[in-house]
Scaffold this motif. Structure first.
Motif, PDB file in Angstrom:
ATOM      1  N   GLY A 170      16.388  93.471 -55.769  1.00  0.00           N
ATOM      2  CA  GLY A 170      15.475  93.076 -56.836  1.00  0.00           C
ATOM      3  C   GLY A 170      15.670  93.880 -58.103  1.00  0.00           C
ATOM      4  N   ALA A 171      15.899  95.199 -57.950  1.00  0.00           N
ATOM      5  CA  ALA A 171      16.070  96.060 -59.123  1.00  0.00           C
ATOM      6  C   ALA A 171      17.334  95.693 -59.897  1.00  0.00           C
ATOM      7  CB  ALA A 171      16.116  97.519 -58.678  1.00  0.00           C
ATOM      8  N   LEU A 172      18.420  95.428 -59.175  1.00  0.00           N
ATOM      9  CA  LEU A 172      19.655  95.033 -59.847  1.00  0.00           C
ATOM     10  C   LEU A 172      19.509  93.671 -60.527  1.00  0.00           C
ATOM     11  CD1 LEU A 172      22.307  96.211 -57.224  1.00  0.00           C
ATOM     12  CD2 LEU A 172      21.759  97.268 -59.428  1.00  0.00           C
ATOM     13  N   THR A 173      18.747  92.771 -59.901  1.00  0.00           N
ATOM     14  CA  THR A 173      18.505  91.466 -60.522  1.00  0.00           C
ATOM     15  C   THR A 173      17.724  91.618 -61.816  1.00  0.00           C
ATOM     16  OG1 THR A 173      18.523  90.413 -58.339  1.00  0.00           O
ATOM     17  CG2 THR A 173      17.565  89.154 -60.161  1.00  0.00           C
ATOM     18  N   LEU A 174      16.798  92.582 -61.843  1.00  0.00           N
ATOM     19  CA  LEU A 174      16.043  92.830 -63.073  1.00  0.00           C
ATOM     20  C   LEU A 174      16.959  93.233 -64.221  1.00  0.00           C
ATOM     21  CD1 LEU A 174      12.776  94.684 -61.982  1.00  0.00           C
ATOM     22  CD2 LEU A 174      12.945  92.491 -63.161  1.00  0.00           C
ATOM     23  N   LEU A 175      18.082  93.888 -63.888  1.00  0.00           N
ATOM     24  CA  LEU A 175      19.023  94.276 -64.938  1.00  0.00           C
ATOM     25  C   LEU A 175      19.682  93.058 -65.587  1.00  0.00           C
ATOM     26  CD1 LEU A 175      20.784  97.358 -63.277  1.00  0.00           C
ATOM     27  CD2 LEU A 175      18.921  97.343 -64.951  1.00  0.00           C
ATOM     28  N   LEU A 176      19.637  91.908 -64.898  1.00  0.00           N
ATOM     29  CA  LEU A 176      20.183  90.688 -65.489  1.00  0.00           C
ATOM     30  C   LEU A 176      19.298  90.137 -66.605  1.00  0.00           C
ATOM     31  CD1 LEU A 176      21.470  88.629 -62.420  1.00  0.00           C
ATOM     32  CD2 LEU A 176      22.832  89.872 -64.106  1.00  0.00           C
ATOM     33  N   VAL A 177      18.026  90.548 -66.631  1.00  0.00           N
ATOM     34  CA  VAL A 177      17.095  89.995 -67.627  1.00  0.00           C
ATOM     35  C   VAL A 177      17.561  90.277 -69.048  1.00  0.00           C
ATOM     36  CG1 VAL A 177      14.733  90.071 -68.499  1.00  0.00           C
ATOM     37  CG2 VAL A 177      15.139  90.028 -66.028  1.00  0.00           C
ATOM     38  N   PRO A 178      17.872  91.535 -69.409  1.00  0.00           N
ATOM     39  CA  PRO A 178      18.365  91.747 -70.783  1.00  0.00           C
ATOM     40  C   PRO A 178      19.701  91.065 -71.050  1.00  0.00           C
ATOM     41  CG  PRO A 178      18.541  93.770 -69.488  1.00  0.00           C
ATOM     42  CD  PRO A 178      17.710  92.817 -68.690  1.00  0.00           C
ATOM     43  N   ILE A 179      20.547  90.956 -70.017  1.00  0.00           N
ATOM     44  CA  ILE A 179      21.822  90.256 -70.204  1.00  0.00           C
ATOM     45  C   ILE A 179      21.574  88.781 -70.487  1.00  0.00           C
ATOM     46  CG2 ILE A 179      23.997  89.625 -69.096  1.00  0.00           C
ATOM     47  CD1 ILE A 179      23.799  92.184 -67.474  1.00  0.00           C
ATOM     48  N   ALA A 180      20.650  88.184 -69.736  1.00  0.00           N
ATOM     49  CA  ALA A 180      20.312  86.777 -69.961  1.00  0.00           C
ATOM     50  C   ALA A 180      19.682  86.585 -71.334  1.00  0.00           C
ATOM     51  CB  ALA A 180      19.368  86.280 -68.865  1.00  0.00           C
ATOM     52  N   ALA A 181      18.821  87.521 -71.733  1.00  0.00           N
ATOM     53  CA  ALA A 181      18.205  87.428 -73.056  1.00  0.00           C
ATOM     54  C   ALA A 181      19.264  87.505 -74.143  1.00  0.00           C
ATOM     55  CB  ALA A 181      17.170  88.543 -73.220  1.00  0.00           C
ATOM     56  N   PHE A 182      20.229  88.400 -73.965  1.00  0.00           N
ATOM     57  CA  PHE A 182      21.320  88.506 -74.931  1.00  0.00           C
ATOM     58  C   PHE A 182      22.137  87.227 -74.964  1.00  0.00           C
ATOM     59  CE2 PHE A 182      25.802  89.610 -75.744  1.00  0.00           C
ATOM     60  CZ  PHE A 182      25.686  90.120 -77.030  1.00  0.00           C
ATOM     61  N   ALA A 183      22.296  86.587 -73.788  1.00  0.00           N
ATOM     62  CA  ALA A 183      23.129  85.391 -73.698  1.00  0.00           C
ATOM     63  C   ALA A 183      22.499  84.191 -74.389  1.00  0.00           C
ATOM     64  CB  ALA A 183      23.410  85.056 -72.235  1.00  0.00           C
ATOM     65  N   VAL A 184      21.199  84.013 -74.237  1.00  0.00           N
ATOM     66  CA  VAL A 184      20.592  82.763 -74.692  1.00  0.00           C
ATOM     67  C   VAL A 184      19.733  82.897 -75.943  1.00  0.00           C
ATOM     68  CG1 VAL A 184      20.571  81.885 -72.329  1.00  0.00           C
ATOM     69  CG2 VAL A 184      18.531  83.030 -73.209  1.00  0.00           C
ATOM     70  N   LEU A 185      19.400  84.110 -76.344  1.00  0.00           N
ATOM     71  CA  LEU A 185      18.517  84.271 -77.502  1.00  0.00           C
ATOM     72  C   LEU A 185      19.264  84.634 -78.771  1.00  0.00           C
ATOM     73  CD1 LEU A 185      15.467  86.156 -75.923  1.00  0.00           C
ATOM     74  CD2 LEU A 185      15.737  83.711 -76.387  1.00  0.00           C
ATOM     75  N   ARG A 186      20.596  84.669 -78.689  1.00  0.00           N
ATOM     76  CA  ARG A 186      21.378  84.904 -79.892  1.00  0.00           C
ATOM     77  C   ARG A 186      21.266  83.708 -80.834  1.00  0.00           C
ATOM     78  NH1 ARG A 186      25.606  88.604 -79.540  1.00  0.00           N
ATOM     79  NH2 ARG A 186      25.974  88.005 -81.722  1.00  0.00           N
ATOM     80  N   PRO A 187      21.470  83.907 -82.130  1.00  0.00           N
ATOM     81  CA  PRO A 187      21.440  82.756 -83.057  1.00  0.00           C
ATOM     82  C   PRO A 187      22.424  81.679 -82.637  1.00  0.00           C
ATOM     83  CG  PRO A 187      21.485  84.834 -84.260  1.00  0.00           C
ATOM     84  CD  PRO A 187      21.698  85.175 -82.820  1.00  0.00           C
ATOM     85  N   ARG A 188      22.042  80.453 -82.847  1.00  0.00           N
ATOM     86  CA  ARG A 188      22.868  79.327 -82.425  1.00  0.00           C
ATOM     87  C   ARG A 188      24.246  79.333 -83.077  1.00  0.00           C
ATOM     88  NH1 ARG A 188      19.483  74.768 -80.479  1.00  0.00           N
ATOM     89  NH2 ARG A 188      17.367  75.546 -80.351  1.00  0.00           N
ATOM     90  N   SER A 189      24.349  79.906 -84.234  1.00  0.00           N
ATOM     91  CA  SER A 189      25.626  79.890 -84.951  1.00  0.00           C
ATOM     92  C   SER A 189      26.702  80.662 -84.210  1.00  0.00           C
ATOM     93  CB  SER A 189      25.470  80.497 -86.338  1.00  0.00           C
ATOM     94  OG  SER A 189      25.004  81.830 -86.255  1.00  0.00           O
ATOM     95  N   THR A 190      26.312  81.602 -83.305  1.00  0.00           N
ATOM     96  CA  THR A 190      27.307  82.371 -82.572  1.00  0.00           C
ATOM     97  C   THR A 190      27.893  81.601 -81.425  1.00  0.00           C
ATOM     98  OG1 THR A 190      25.653  83.289 -81.065  1.00  0.00           O
ATOM     99  CG2 THR A 190      26.091  84.498 -83.115  1.00  0.00           C
ATOM    100  N   ALA A 191      27.315  80.458 -81.051  1.00  0.00           N
ATOM    101  CA  ALA A 191      27.831  79.666 -79.933  1.00  0.00           C
ATOM    102  C   ALA A 191      28.979  78.836 -80.349  1.00  0.00           C
ATOM    103  CB  ALA A 191      26.708  78.822 -79.346  1.00  0.00           C
TER     104      ALA A 191
END
Length: 427
Positions: free
Chosen positions: A406-427
């Motif tokens: 569970g703790a290691l999965t929690l570390l995915l949260v900031p990675i996921a946030a970085f992946a999907v919350l970046r400005p659309r222009s970077t995609a």
């Protein structure tokens, strides 16, 4: 990534009004039920014919055999430039799977099935397994526009949780207990034939209009149009991921989300026996609770279609990470079942939401390569996670291993946030 407005996402009922979509999804449901029977029948059949091979080794070889050639083909499609239409891949998977499991089933029923034959049959018979799994999704979502993709992905999730993890294992257990594992193998072959029929019926084309005489000028323009319509070879999935970093980062999240879940499957039987002081019945109840929670979660995807998918994806990862941590603290079977059911509830929407978000940012000619890579990453994460999970549980203990998962999965949260919350222009 260009996503469809959330308000435009169709409901389950709306997309099921299309008979082609409904027919294909029904075939997928019944095929998943057949595969769910195999989850119970295959280990029993393996233990009956393992001979001098140690039981754990025999089961491991049988479980690993379907991944070898299917992974090679899926990576060739995802990372290379192999261009095979999804319908062709799915038809090939259905035909090969039906022939393989029908043959294995008959051999089992007549007492002539051996361990090498079983492993060899699964090795070659599952060649199109991963490519076929991604092709189901690609074919189903191609039948709707962007507003229906979310609902179709959600319904595919309902099929998986209900048929593969609830109905299939229950029916498979009854078949094995009352008849023979060979009957379940034949039933899986029948499920593949049903899916083949559904694919043929839902993708049949209407007859072309009769040809009419054309003038030389018309013929010349038609030839020019034909030359213009020729497309270059498709890009490799690797190049697409390099150009679309959002998809690449989400692939990492998808892989590790499944990878970090697998230690729980190893820890759970030990947890049930040592902490909850119960037997195989308790373990069955735990899996049943997860399955029921997952089915409810898959059905709930329909109600979540108006929420921001990016934030929903991050929330799912965070909430699931809390599940194994909470599970490690309970000491009674009823409490553990409630926690596991809630875990299934929040886990089930992850795949349809993630695939919908991914597909909304891909061009039509990029879908097959990237979706195949995602499916491959998700499926390969399972055996790799199991390999790592065993030593992890041995070193940290049952409860400690679940907390660490569970703790290691929690570390995915900031990675996921970085992946999907970046400005659309970077995609």
């Amino acid at each position: 990534m260009t996503t469809t407005t959330l308000e435009a996402n169709q409901s389950y009922r709306a997309v099921l009004r299309d008979r082609r979509v409904a027919g294909l999804l029904l075939g997928d449901l019944l095929a998943n039920a057949g595969t769910g029977m195999i989850l119970v029948a295959m280990p029993v059949q393996t233990l009956a014919i393992h001979g001098d091979v140690p039981r754990a080794v025999a089961v491991g070889m049988v479980e690993a055999a379907p991944f070898v050639l299917s992974t090679v083909l899926a990576l060739a499609i995802g990372l290379g430039r192999v261009n095979i239409p999804p319908r062709t891949l799915l038809v090939a998977d259905c035909v090969l799977r039906s022939l393989t499991f029908a043959t294995l089933g008959v051999l089992a029923l007549t007492g002539r099935l051996t361990l090498p034959v079983l492993i060899g049959g699964l090795f070659f018979g599952a060649t199109f397994r991963m490519a076929g799994a991604s092709s189901r999704r690609l074919l189903a979502t191609s039948m709707v526009d962007g507003t229906g993709r979310y609902a179709v992905n959600g319904l595919l999730g309902v099929n998986t949780t209900f048929a593969l993890y609830i109905v299939g294992p229950v029916v498979g257990g009854l078949i094995v207990a009352t008849t023979s594992p060979g009957v379940a193998l034949v039933a899986d072959a029948a499920g593949a034939l049903i899916l083949l029929t559904a694919v043929a019926a839902s993708t049949s084309r209407s007859p072309s209009p009769p040809a009419t005489p054309s003038s030389p000028a018309t013929a010349s323009s038609s030839a020019a149009a034909s030359r213009a319509s020729r497309r270059p070879r498709p890009e490799s999935g690797w190049r697409i991921l390099r150009r679309r970093p959002v998809a690449a980062r989400l692939l990492v999240v998808e892989f590790f989300f499944n990878f970090l879940y697998m230690p729980i499957e190893i820890a759970l039987p030990l947890f049930v026996r040592d902490r909850l002081d119960t037997d195989a019945t308790g373990l069955g109840l735990m899996w049943g609770a997860l399955g029921l929670g997952a089915f409810a979660g898959a059905a709930l995807v329909n109600q979540l279609r108006h929420l921001p998918q990016r934030h929903l994806l991050i929330g799912i990862i965070a909430l699931w990470a809390l599940c194994p941590v909470a599970l490690a603290t309970v000491e009674t079977l009823p409490a553990a079942m409630v926690v596991f059911a809630l875990g299934g509830l929040v886990w089930a929407p992850f795949t349809p939401v993630a695939y919908s978000f991914l597909q909304s940012g891909l061009a039509p000619d990029e879908q097959q390569q990237v979706v195949t890579l995602w499916t491959t990453g998700s499926m390969v994460a399972a055996p790799l996670g199991l390999l790592v999970g065993g030593p992890l549980i041995e070193l940290s203990g049952t409860a400690g291993g679940m907390v660490l998962s569970g703790a290691l999965t929690l570390l995915l949260v900031p990675i996921a946030a970085f992946a999907v919350l970046r400005p659309r222009s970077t995609a």
